[in-house]
Design a protein around this motif. Sequence first.
Motif, PDB file in Angstrom:
ATOM      1  N   GLN A   1      54.847 -24.012 -58.504  1.00  0.00           N
ATOM      2  CA  GLN A   1      54.321 -24.228 -57.153  1.00  0.00           C
ATOM      3  C   GLN A   1      55.451 -24.438 -56.155  1.00  0.00           C
ATOM      4  OE1 GLN A   1      52.435 -27.967 -56.500  1.00  0.00           O
ATOM      5  NE2 GLN A   1      51.833 -27.491 -54.394  1.00  0.00           N
ATOM      6  N   GLU A   2      56.414 -25.273 -56.522  1.00  0.00           N
ATOM      7  CA  GLU A   2      57.521 -25.583 -55.609  1.00  0.00           C
ATOM      8  C   GLU A   2      58.357 -24.341 -55.313  1.00  0.00           C
ATOM      9  OE1 GLU A   2      59.892 -27.718 -53.019  1.00  0.00           O
ATOM     10  OE2 GLU A   2      57.944 -28.233 -53.908  1.00  0.00           O
TER      11      GLU A   2
ATOM     12  N   THR B   1      57.281 -21.284 -55.258  1.00  0.00           N
ATOM     13  CA  THR B   1      56.483 -20.463 -54.345  1.00  0.00           C
ATOM     14  C   THR B   1      56.586 -20.988 -52.919  1.00  0.00           C
ATOM     15  OG1 THR B   1      54.926 -19.924 -56.119  1.00  0.00           O
ATOM     16  CG2 THR B   1      54.177 -19.568 -53.865  1.00  0.00           C
ATOM     17  N   GLN B   2      56.465 -22.311 -52.754  1.00  0.00           N
ATOM     18  CA  GLN B   2      56.517 -22.901 -51.424  1.00  0.00           C
ATOM     19  C   GLN B   2      57.876 -22.687 -50.769  1.00  0.00           C
ATOM     20  OE1 GLN B   2      55.300 -26.954 -52.201  1.00  0.00           O
ATOM     21  NE2 GLN B   2      53.167 -26.499 -51.794  1.00  0.00           N
TER      22      GLN B   2
ATOM     23  N   TYR C   1      52.057 -19.581 -45.261  1.00  0.00           N
ATOM     24  CA  TYR C   1      52.829 -20.761 -45.629  1.00  0.00           C
ATOM     25  C   TYR C   1      52.008 -22.041 -45.423  1.00  0.00           C
ATOM     26  CZ  TYR C   1      56.277 -24.515 -45.196  1.00  0.00           C
ATOM     27  OH  TYR C   1      56.967 -25.703 -45.331  1.00  0.00           O
TER      28      TYR C   1
ATOM     29  N   HIS D   1      49.191 -22.367 -47.959  1.00  0.00           N
ATOM     30  CA  HIS D   1      49.670 -22.733 -49.291  1.00  0.00           C
ATOM     31  C   HIS D   1      50.103 -24.190 -49.340  1.00  0.00           C
ATOM     32  CE1 HIS D   1      52.106 -22.679 -52.990  1.00  0.00           C
ATOM     33  NE2 HIS D   1      51.390 -21.638 -53.330  1.00  0.00           N
ATOM     34  N   GLN D   2      50.664 -24.685 -48.255  1.00  0.00           N
ATOM     35  CA  GLN D   2      51.141 -26.066 -48.218  1.00  0.00           C
ATOM     36  C   GLN D   2      50.009 -27.079 -48.119  1.00  0.00           C
ATOM     37  OE1 GLN D   2      54.023 -26.987 -49.010  1.00  0.00           O
ATOM     38  NE2 GLN D   2      55.650 -26.414 -47.633  1.00  0.00           N
TER      39      GLN D   2
END
Length: 224
Positions: free
Chosen positions: A86-87, A89-90, A112, A115-116
């Motif tokens: 996940q991190e 991807t972010q 963005y 997703h956040q």
Amino acid sequence: MEDLRFGHRERLRSRFLETDGKGVQDYELLEMILFSAKPRGDVKPLAKILLKKFGSLKQVLLAPPHELQNVSEMGPAAVTTIKLAQELTQRILLQEIMNQPVLNNWEKVIQYCQHQMGHLNREQLRILFLDRKNQLIADEIQQEGTLDQTPIFPREVVRRALEHGAGALILVHNHPSGDPTPSEADIQITQKVILAARTMDIRVHDHIIVGRHESKSFKQLGLI
């Protein structure tokens, strides 16, 4: 049996590389993510359980650690591996818009933010600070609130913008209910922020509200 499982992992890795990732299904991607956390054993059942429980690959990655830990066979290493994905991807999504003209990359900005914040169970206010060329210079969590409310303080928003040397900003907050429709309170506080920012020659380009599966823009709704 262990040799067969090892062979399955190698075949899956080969298929992934040969097809540039397009030849594997979502549960197989999850399998590969879990390989490093569980170097032995068959992780296919676990991958399928995760997808069934959370609904999609995206929601698995965004799931809070405590919810992942509640799934049988998900030990600390497996949870850490999922959150690492996940991190990564972010950070990639942030790099795609950082120091770029935000208004020319609007879809990536929305992606963005979604997703956040789309998975959060409590309201959160983020501010995207832009320079005079409308390039993103900072993304900052300003406030965190309750299940249905986040306090927004116009003076604090302007103060942080000045500290960042920002010429413009974008407000972003989420609705944990899932519905990104602006409330009357959202509209009123946005107008107060716009007025406060204007006194310092700072422009508020937009206020984005993030829901579970979609986001809404004040500008596109004609509210700014």
